[in-house]
Write a protein that holds these residues in place. Structure first.
Motif, PDB file in Angstrom:
ATOM      1  N   ALA A 221     -25.328   2.169 -23.232  1.00 34.58           N
ATOM      2  CA  ALA A 221     -25.127   3.051 -24.398  1.00 34.58           C
ATOM      3  C   ALA A 221     -24.109   4.147 -24.059  1.00 34.58           C
ATOM      4  N   TRP A 222     -24.148   4.642 -22.823  1.00 38.51           N
ATOM      5  CA  TRP A 222     -23.183   5.680 -22.398  1.00 38.51           C
ATOM      6  C   TRP A 222     -21.755   5.134 -22.445  1.00 38.51           C
ATOM      7  N   ASP A 224     -20.655   2.625 -24.169  1.00 41.41           N
ATOM      8  CA  ASP A 224     -20.246   2.250 -25.527  1.00 41.41           C
ATOM      9  C   ASP A 224     -19.999   3.453 -26.425  1.00 41.41           C
ATOM     10  N   THR A 225     -20.553   4.610 -26.072  1.00 34.74           N
ATOM     11  CA  THR A 225     -20.365   5.793 -26.932  1.00 34.74           C
ATOM     12  C   THR A 225     -19.438   6.808 -26.276  1.00 34.74           C
ATOM     13  N   ALA A 226     -19.866   7.389 -25.147  1.00 33.73           N
ATOM     14  CA  ALA A 226     -19.075   8.462 -24.528  1.00 33.73           C
ATOM     15  C   ALA A 226     -17.732   7.966 -24.002  1.00 33.73           C
ATOM     16  N   ALA A 228     -16.122   5.311 -25.332  1.00 29.12           N
ATOM     17  CA  ALA A 228     -15.580   4.373 -26.323  1.00 29.12           C
ATOM     18  C   ALA A 228     -14.063   4.466 -26.418  1.00 29.12           C
ATOM     19  N   PRO A 312     -23.787  12.531 -21.820  1.00 28.45           N
ATOM     20  CA  PRO A 312     -24.666  12.814 -22.964  1.00 28.45           C
ATOM     21  C   PRO A 312     -26.090  13.079 -22.497  1.00 28.45           C
TER      22      PRO A 312
END
Lengths: 376, 58
Positions: A221-222, A224-226, A228, A312
């Protein structure tokens, strides 16, 4: 509390406990030596190693990396970490960047000579076995997630246990142990006392254990988001070959995080980086921030920097969950207390199981009595 | 004579104090270092101290 409500909570307490008890016992027993991992290692492997040239010049990180890869033909670098007390750099290699932990190879090098530092080998196999059993039961991610689910059941058992504590204690004083009464009453009192006083610690260890089992999804998730905006145009299975100088990348990263301390480097394609970057991780210098890691991303082919990336909240929670789960952050006294609370948990689980068996036996005797009376 | 049933506050007063001490110790041990480690470890160990007290009472 109404009797229906009590029965509902008792149902939750019974089944969440029964399902998870065997696995929680395994986690408590394997967790005990893991609390003292450092002390066991130090006792079995007394420090005799000396740097070849303590006052001499240091090899560059690129040179150390070349030596490490020359020793492991066909493998790629995965992580590089830095000993805080000795002039030693650790290099982890693997057949591929996405290899599982069991396929990775860890080696330490003297930065004054490039020589291999003998590993702390005594007891390592046993401790590795215990750690694998504790973290995934040798089943990789499915095993880890299963144990995470057992952790959630533990949390449900603790909450329901706290609710049930009230009706049991309505006419009893806090801390009472009725040892002169039947075995069942005696062990019920032990179960209730140990459970209620250890509630805070048990909840923290249980919840942080659950968070630790989510490491892989949290890191996904890190990325894919932070990260990206750094996801590149490489094909989905392509990992960049690192050609940019590692030394230059680390030196540049140090200028981006001047008040922080270097912790480790993750190479392209690993869980802690993208497929194109060196992720150079730093941690804070104060006790409050030393467990919070923050990376500087540097392109492993061009050497271009993407700057410091604050983690995050969910990755910070993961960072804090590790020490709060293993209890290895406050000195030997805290470790000893952690071990005593671990033993208390084993007693809680054992007495819980005993109480269930004793209650079942009492129930069987009661239901058999009318039949026996009738036939007589 | 049957004792009066206790209120929830009476039942949970000591467990809440022990839990609060234990949690405060866990967090403070993360934030501070040095000689205070002993105090934070003892706070985490509040449940152990209470168990020892209960065993001595019996």
């Amino acid at each position: 509390m109404r009797s229906g409500t009590i029965r509902g909570w008792a149902f939750v307490h019974k089944w969440t406990s029964l399902i998870s008890t065997a696995f929680l016992l395994m986690l408590c027993i394997t967790g005990l030596p893991l609390i003292f991992h450092d002390e066991i290692d130090a006792a079995l492997n007394p420090e005799e190693w000396q740097a070849a040239n303590p006052e001499g010049p240091r090899l560059t990180l690129d040179e150390i990396l070349d030596i490490a890869l020359a020793n492991r033909s066909g493998e790629v670098p995965v992580y590089m970490s830095f000993d805080t007390e000795r002039p030693v750099v650790n290099v982890t290699t693997a057949p591929s960047a996405t290899a599982s932990v069991s396929e990775m190879h860890f080696a330490s090098f003297d930065v004054t000579s490039g020589d291999l530092v003998p590993p702390a080998a005594k007891g390592e196999t046993v401790m590795d076995f215990i750690l694998r059993l504790h973290t995934d039961m040798f089943l990789e991610l499915p095993g880890t997630l299963f144990l995470g689910f057992m952790g959630l059941l533990l949390v449900a058992a603790i909450v329901s246990g706290v609710v049930l504590y009230a009706p049991f204690m309505r006419k009893l004083n806090f801390g009472v142990l009725r040892t002169e009464q039947s075995s069942r009453v005696k062990w019920l009192d032990y179960h209730n006392l140990l459970g209620i006083v250890a509630t805070g610690w048990l909840l923290v260890v249980g919840l942080t254990g659950v968070i630790n089992t989510l490491e892989a999804p949290i890191l996904d998730a890190w990325r894919d988001t932070a990260l990206a905006d750094l996801i590149d145009d490489l094909a989905s299975d392509e990992i960049a070959t690192a050609t940019a100088s590692l030394d230059a990348a680390v030196n540049h990263a140090r200028t981006q995080a001047p008040d922080m301390e270097l912790q480790f480097v993750a190479f392209p394609g690993t869980d802690f980086s993208t497929r194109r970057h060196y992720a150079i991780f730093f941690h804070g210098a104060s006790p409050a921030t030393e467990r919070i890691i923050t990376p500087v991303l540097v392109d492993a082919t061009s050497g271009a920097s993407s700057g410091l990336r604050d983690m995050p909240w969910f990755v910070q929670a993961l960072s804090l969950s590790r020490p709060l789960h293993f209890g290895d952050y406050g000195g030997l006294l805290l470790k000893l207390i952690w071990a005593l609370l671990d033993i208390a948990t084993i007693i809680i689980l054992g007495t819980g199981l005993y109480l269930w068996v004793a209650k079942k036996q009492t129930g069987s005797v009661k239901s058999a009595r009318p039949v026996a009376a009738k036939s007589a | 004579m049957t004792p009066q049933p206790k209120t929830l506050v009476q039942i949970f007063k000591w467990p809440a104090i022990v839990t609060g001490l234990s949690l405060a110790g866990l967090v403070l041990a993360l934030l501070i270092e040095g000689p205070a480690d002993i105090a934070t470890a003892l706070a985490v160990g509040a449940p152990v101290i209470v168990i020892a007290w209960a065993l001595l009472q019996k």
